[in-house]
Scaffold this motif. Structure first.
Motif, short mmCIF file in Angstrom:
data_model
loop_
_atom_site.label_atom_id
_atom_site.label_comp_id
_atom_site.label_asym_id
_atom_site.label_seq_id
_atom_site.Cartn_x
_atom_site.Cartn_y
_atom_site.Cartn_z
N LEU A 1 -2.75 21.70 -4.17
CA LEU A 1 -1.32 21.85 -3.91
C LEU A 1 -1.01 21.90 -2.41
N GLU A 2 -1.82 22.59 -1.65
CA GLU A 2 -1.57 22.70 -0.21
C GLU A 2 -1.69 21.34 0.47
N GLU A 3 -2.71 20.58 0.11
CA GLU A 3 -2.89 19.24 0.67
C GLU A 3 -1.74 18.33 0.26
N PHE A 4 -1.32 18.46 -0.99
CA PHE A 4 -0.21 17.66 -1.49
C PHE A 4 1.07 18.00 -0.74
N ALA A 5 1.30 19.28 -0.48
CA ALA A 5 2.49 19.70 0.25
C ALA A 5 2.49 19.13 1.66
N ALA A 6 1.33 19.16 2.32
CA ALA A 6 1.23 18.58 3.67
C ALA A 6 1.50 17.08 3.62
N PHE A 7 0.99 16.43 2.60
CA PHE A 7 1.21 15.00 2.37
C PHE A 7 2.70 14.72 2.21
N CYS A 8 3.38 15.54 1.43
CA CYS A 8 4.82 15.36 1.19
C CYS A 8 5.64 15.56 2.45
N THR B 1 0.82 -1.19 0.00
CA THR B 1 0.00 0.00 0.00
C THR B 1 0.86 1.25 0.00
N PRO B 2 0.78 2.05 -1.06
CA PRO B 2 1.53 3.29 -1.07
C PRO B 2 0.95 4.28 -0.08
N ASN B 3 1.78 5.15 0.45
CA ASN B 3 1.31 6.23 1.29
C ASN B 3 2.23 7.42 1.13
N SER B 4 2.21 8.32 2.02
CA SER B 4 2.94 9.57 1.87
C SER B 4 4.45 9.40 1.85
N THR B 5 4.97 8.26 2.18
CA THR B 5 6.39 8.11 2.38
C THR B 5 7.22 8.29 1.12
N SER B 6 6.71 7.93 -0.02
CA SER B 6 7.52 8.05 -1.21
C SER B 6 7.78 9.50 -1.58
N LEU B 7 6.91 10.36 -1.15
CA LEU B 7 7.02 11.76 -1.53
C LEU B 7 7.43 12.65 -0.38
N MET B 8 7.44 12.13 0.82
CA MET B 8 7.64 12.99 1.97
C MET B 8 9.01 13.65 2.01
N TYR B 9 9.95 13.17 1.23
CA TYR B 9 11.29 13.73 1.29
C TYR B 9 11.51 14.84 0.27
N LEU B 10 10.45 15.24 -0.39
CA LEU B 10 10.57 16.41 -1.25
C LEU B 10 10.90 17.58 -0.35
N GLN B 11 11.93 18.34 -0.69
CA GLN B 11 12.49 19.26 0.28
C GLN B 11 12.09 20.72 0.13
N ASN B 12 11.67 21.13 -1.01
CA ASN B 12 11.34 22.55 -1.11
C ASN B 12 10.11 22.76 -1.96
N VAL B 13 9.63 23.97 -1.98
CA VAL B 13 8.39 24.30 -2.66
C VAL B 13 8.46 23.96 -4.15
N ASP B 14 9.59 24.24 -4.78
CA ASP B 14 9.72 23.95 -6.21
C ASP B 14 9.61 22.45 -6.48
N GLU B 15 10.26 21.64 -5.64
CA GLU B 15 10.18 20.19 -5.82
C GLU B 15 8.76 19.70 -5.62
N VAL B 16 8.08 20.20 -4.61
CA VAL B 16 6.70 19.79 -4.33
C VAL B 16 5.81 20.20 -5.50
N ARG B 17 5.97 21.42 -5.97
CA ARG B 17 5.14 21.90 -7.08
C ARG B 17 5.40 21.07 -8.35
#
Length: 163
Positions: free
Chosen positions: A74-81, A6-22
């Protein structure tokens, strides 16, 4: 997100800055409407090699979609990351699941070919040689691969640099 379960937030949580998240958000938002639908989320997860059921995708949407509008903005995605969507997950488990996403053959190490495969699936334009260079920068034992321990150190260094 784990590659084999089951995938969850972990694969993306290490995105480090706003540009990477966006940038990652835009990859998920394939139609460019500023929100990620269940179909878009499922499509990206499948492209990453995850065999995820519709029920698991629905659970992810419930976890991430804090305003309950049926989409991830985007805000929800950033919180997820940042890992805010599931504060009860242990950091070790999250790092392990992220590692497993890249360790496509499940041999306990990430090769340049595996890294290239995942980055290509995510739309990155890089060569296997570029990926080998990335691997070498964290390959402390010189075997040409990134082990789980090396991956943990890489994530810790990345998190410290962003803090």
């Amino acid at each position: 997100m784990a590659a084999s379960s089951t995938p969850n937030s972990t694969s993306l949580m290490y995105l480090q800055n706003v540009d990477e998240v966006r940038k990652m958000f835009q990859r998920f938002d394939s139609n460019g409407d500023g929100k990620i639908s269940t179909t878009e989320l499922s499509g990206v997860l499948e492209a990453l090699g995850s065999s995820i059921s519709d029920e698991e995708v629905a659970k992810m949407m419930v976890e991430i979609d804090s305003d309950k509008d049926g989409h991830i903005n985007l805000e929800e995605f950033a919180a997820f990351c940042k890992g805010e969507a599931d504060p009860y997950n242990s950091a070790e488990k999250e790092v392990k699941e992220a590692f497993e996403l890249y360790d496509q053959d499940h041999d306990g190490k990430i090769s340049a070919a595996e890294l290239h495969l995942i980055l290509t699936r995510l739309g990155e334009n890089c060569s296997v040689a570029d990926c080998a260079g990335m691997i070498n920068s964290f390959d402390s034992d010189g075997d040409g691969f990134v082990s789980f321990d090396e991956f943990k150190r890489m994530m810790a260094a990345s998190n410290n640099a962003a803090a």
